[in-house]
Scaffold this motif. Sequence first.
Motif, short mmCIF file in Angstrom:
data_model
loop_
_atom_site.label_atom_id
_atom_site.label_comp_id
_atom_site.label_asym_id
_atom_site.label_seq_id
_atom_site.Cartn_x
_atom_site.Cartn_y
_atom_site.Cartn_z
N GLY A 9 45.81 41.98 23.31
CA GLY A 9 46.70 41.65 22.19
C GLY A 9 46.06 40.84 21.10
N ARG A 10 46.65 39.67 20.88
CA ARG A 10 46.33 38.80 19.74
C ARG A 10 44.86 38.39 19.64
NH1 ARG A 10 49.94 33.68 20.61
NH2 ARG A 10 48.59 33.66 22.44
N GLY A 11 44.28 38.05 20.77
CA GLY A 11 42.84 37.77 20.78
C GLY A 11 42.45 36.41 20.25
N SER A 12 43.35 35.40 20.34
CA SER A 12 42.96 34.09 19.82
C SER A 12 41.92 33.42 20.72
CB SER A 12 44.17 33.19 19.62
OG SER A 12 44.72 32.77 20.84
N ASN A 13 42.00 33.62 22.03
CA ASN A 13 40.97 33.07 22.92
C ASN A 13 39.62 33.73 22.66
OD1 ASN A 13 41.91 30.97 25.02
ND2 ASN A 13 43.60 32.43 24.94
N ALA A 86 40.76 37.66 28.48
CA ALA A 86 41.39 36.79 27.48
C ALA A 86 42.66 37.48 27.00
CB ALA A 86 40.42 36.52 26.33
N GLY A 87 43.72 37.29 27.80
CA GLY A 87 44.97 37.97 27.47
C GLY A 87 44.88 39.46 27.78
N HIS A 108 44.52 31.24 32.30
CA HIS A 108 45.94 31.40 32.60
C HIS A 108 46.70 30.18 32.05
CE1 HIS A 108 49.47 32.85 34.68
NE2 HIS A 108 49.69 31.60 35.05
N PRO A 109 47.85 30.40 31.38
CA PRO A 109 48.53 29.28 30.71
C PRO A 109 49.46 28.47 31.61
CG PRO A 109 49.58 31.33 30.13
CD PRO A 109 48.45 31.69 31.05
N GLN A 121 54.20 29.96 30.62
CA GLN A 121 54.64 28.79 29.84
C GLN A 121 56.16 28.66 29.93
OE1 GLN A 121 53.07 31.54 28.67
NE2 GLN A 121 51.51 31.06 27.14
N LEU A 170 48.25 26.76 24.10
CA LEU A 170 47.25 27.68 23.56
C LEU A 170 46.06 26.93 22.93
CD1 LEU A 170 46.63 30.73 23.20
CD2 LEU A 170 47.64 30.56 20.92
N GLU A 173 44.04 25.84 25.67
CA GLU A 173 43.34 26.98 26.29
C GLU A 173 42.01 27.23 25.59
OE1 GLU A 173 45.43 30.70 26.83
OE2 GLU A 173 47.33 29.66 26.91
C1 GRF Z 1 46.96 33.35 26.61
O1 GRF Z 1 48.06 32.49 26.71
C2 GRF Z 1 46.27 33.49 27.93
O2 GRF Z 1 46.27 32.32 28.69
C3 GRF Z 1 47.06 34.54 28.62
O3 GRF Z 1 47.40 35.46 27.59
C4 GRF Z 1 47.40 34.78 26.33
C5 GRF Z 1 46.45 35.51 25.44
O4 GRF Z 1 46.46 35.01 24.12
N1 GRF Z 1 46.33 35.12 29.72
P1 GRF Z 1 45.34 35.48 23.11
O5 GRF Z 1 45.36 37.01 23.09
O6 GRF Z 1 44.02 34.96 23.58
O7 GRF Z 1 45.75 34.91 21.79
#
Ligand code: GRF
Length: 208
Positions: A9-13, A86-87, A108-109, A121, A170, A173
């Motif tokens: 998805g979003r890929g912020s990590n 990462a998500g 993992h959150p 969460q 986040l 994270e």
């Molecule tokens: C994060 O909260 C991660 O811990 C979980 O999925 C989410 C992914 O967010 N496993 P992002 O795609 O990295 O923004």
Amino acid sequence: MKLGILISGRGSNMLAIAEAIENGTIPNAEIAVVISDKPSAQGLIKAMEKGIKTQAIPLSGRLREEHDAEIVAELKNRDVELVCLAGYMRLLSKDFIRSFPNQIINIHPSLLPSFKGLDAQKQAFDYGVKFTGCTVHFVDEELDHGAIIAQKVVEVNDNDTSETLSARILENEHALYIEAIAKIVAGNYEIIERKVKFTAETQRRGED
Ligand code: GRF
């Protein structure tokens, strides 16, 4: 060390890791490829904008084992030594995990072993815990179960909503995943049963 990052998805990590590599916070690492099972993942665009190689590998109605075999082949072709989830919203097959022994990590959150699975969460918020957080762990064949590399505590405030709490987790994270990857890449650790121990000694012994 070559990293392969799996997203859905979003890929912020993923982006936080890419920036930490760029600015030297994670030394001696490069992202060999970012793979998504979802071709529409926002994170793929973010990775492309950074000039990182990306690959969409959708399930396309196949068995999980076939899908995973294609992903493993892609990672092996690019000489990936550490797989960072990462998500990534799919469970990995046994064969995938065995192809990268102790070389797959996840964020993992929540503070594992509490609140495994989806919406961790919200699970924590709804349960009414006063402290939650995030966990980086090795991936084994059970969901959110492998040996714990690092954890960070996040306090729940009285005025939090599930959304404000998720946003604060986040941010933590990102910092935690970067710190954990830098340590794993540095290689100064050993895994004894479920315990990941970081020692400068280990690396020196490994170099002997
Ligand atoms: C994060 O909260 C991660 O811990 C979980 O999925 C989410 C992914 O967010 N496993 P992002 O795609 O990295 O923004």
